[in-house]
Design an enzyme around this catalytic site. Structure first.
Site, PDB file in Angstrom:
ATOM      1  N   SER A   1      30.526  18.615  14.321  1.00 16.07           N
ATOM      2  CA  SER A   1      29.789  18.620  15.593  1.00 16.07           C
ATOM      3  C   SER A   1      30.350  17.576  16.553  1.00 16.07           C
ATOM      4  CB  SER A   1      28.315  18.287  15.349  1.00 16.07           C
ATOM      5  OG  SER A   1      27.768  19.104  14.349  1.00 16.07           O
TER       6      SER A   1
HETATM    7  N1  SAH Z   1      27.438  17.911   9.557  1.00 19.48           N
HETATM    8  C1  SAH Z   1      28.824  18.359   9.516  1.00 19.48           C
HETATM    9  C2  SAH Z   1      29.090  19.604  10.315  1.00 19.48           C
HETATM   10  C3  SAH Z   1      28.383  20.761   9.794  1.00 19.48           C
HETATM   11  S1  SAH Z   1      29.114  22.351  10.070  1.00 19.48           S
HETATM   12  C4  SAH Z   1      29.790  17.270   9.917  1.00 19.48           C
HETATM   13  O1  SAH Z   1      29.373  16.154  10.227  1.00 19.48           O
HETATM   14  O2  SAH Z   1      30.986  17.530   9.876  1.00 19.48           O
HETATM   15  C5  SAH Z   1      27.931  23.230   9.091  1.00 19.48           C
HETATM   16  C6  SAH Z   1      28.160  23.135   7.616  1.00 19.48           C
HETATM   17  O3  SAH Z   1      27.049  23.735   6.956  1.00 19.48           O
HETATM   18  C7  SAH Z   1      29.398  23.887   7.132  1.00 19.48           C
HETATM   19  O4  SAH Z   1      30.195  23.042   6.384  1.00 19.48           O
HETATM   20  C8  SAH Z   1      28.810  25.005   6.260  1.00 19.48           C
HETATM   21  O5  SAH Z   1      29.631  25.360   5.173  1.00 19.48           O
HETATM   22  C9  SAH Z   1      27.520  24.359   5.790  1.00 19.48           C
HETATM   23  N2  SAH Z   1      26.490  25.281   5.322  1.00 19.48           N
HETATM   24  C10 SAH Z   1      26.156  26.498   5.811  1.00 19.48           C
HETATM   25  N3  SAH Z   1      25.147  27.029   5.108  1.00 19.48           N
HETATM   26  C11 SAH Z   1      24.818  26.129   4.141  1.00 19.48           C
HETATM   27  C12 SAH Z   1      23.848  26.120   3.094  1.00 19.48           C
HETATM   28  N4  SAH Z   1      23.016  27.141   2.892  1.00 19.48           N
HETATM   29  N5  SAH Z   1      23.797  25.031   2.286  1.00 19.48           N
HETATM   30  C13 SAH Z   1      24.635  23.976   2.478  1.00 19.48           C
HETATM   31  N6  SAH Z   1      25.582  23.935   3.454  1.00 19.48           N
HETATM   32  C14 SAH Z   1      25.665  25.009   4.280  1.00 19.48           C
END
Ligand code: SAH
Length: 212
Positions: A51
């Protein structure tokens, strides 16, 4: 940072300090290192994104994350936001006080995050779990704060159960291409919901996520 303060995005000293301390360049792929301090999202492996700094700050401020809090993050991605939370709940150099549990569903990304967290010096302060986090982390519950960093079609009920009294959940809710960032506070057993801002996150997968 000055701009984020002027814009009213960074308000608290804790968030400002964490944003200044955590090296974002350690959490982006090498080819994007020179863009690490620009205020926009960047690609990370597996088609996901880290993000924009302002969105991380908005979420930390909305969740009112404080020293000593137990924080659950769903969607580890690069590990950057988990590191920011760790820096706030257990500031560098202090005895470990708070707790950050972060859940990532894609094993390859969890490995990417682990390496990043180690290089940046946060791995001892973050507990990384590879699982579907859409139903939270019941084994570790309950938490003072829960951040969901992927877009959910609706607020997953288990996350509300895993929130302590007085706790705050911050989650993007809505369809795939635009969501409302929502803050939910548990006050005397009641849930108080308020909108924070519009946003665009990658889709939450799994049981309470968007259909694949
Ligand atoms: N907070 C992160 C960015 C998140 S992008 C940072 O600081 O870089 C969103 C993330 O959520 C992705 O890596 C994706 O794989 C994960 N994601 C999506 N669905 C999920 C779920 N059900 N459980 C855990 N992670 C999930």
């Amino acid at each position: 940072m000055e701009l984020l303060k002027l814009q009213g995005v960074v308000v608290s000293e804790e968030v400002e300090r964490a944003m200044l301390r955590v090296p974002r360049e350690e959490f982006v792929p090498p080819e994007y290192r020179d863009e690490a301090y620009e205020d926009h999202p960047l690609p990370i492996p597996e088609g996901q994104t880290i993000s924009a700094p302002h969105m991380c700050a908005i979420m930390c401020e909305a969740a009112e994350i404080k020293r000593g809090d137990s924080v659950l993050e769903i969607g580890t991605g690069s590990g950057y936001h988990a590191a920011l939370c760790a820096e706030i709940v257990s500031p560098t150099g202090e005895p470990l006080e708070g707790l950050v549990v972060t859940v990532e569903v894609i094993a390859k990304l969890a490995r990417f995050a682990k390496e990043n967290l180690k290089r940046a010096g946060y791995y001892d302060r973050v507990h990384l779990i590879v699982a579907d986090g859409s139903a939270g982390a019941p084994v570790r519950a309950t938490f003072d704060k829960i951040l969901v960093t992927a877009a959910a079609p609706r607020v997953p009920p288990p996350l509300l159960e895993q929130l302590k009294e007085g706790g705050i959940l911050v989650i993007p809710v809505g369809p795939r291409w635009q969501q409302l960032l929502v803050k939910v506070k548990k006050e005397k057993g009641e849930l108080v919901r308020e909108p924070v801002t519009y946003c665009v996150f990658v889709a939450l997968r799994g049981r309470y996520g968007h259909e694949e």
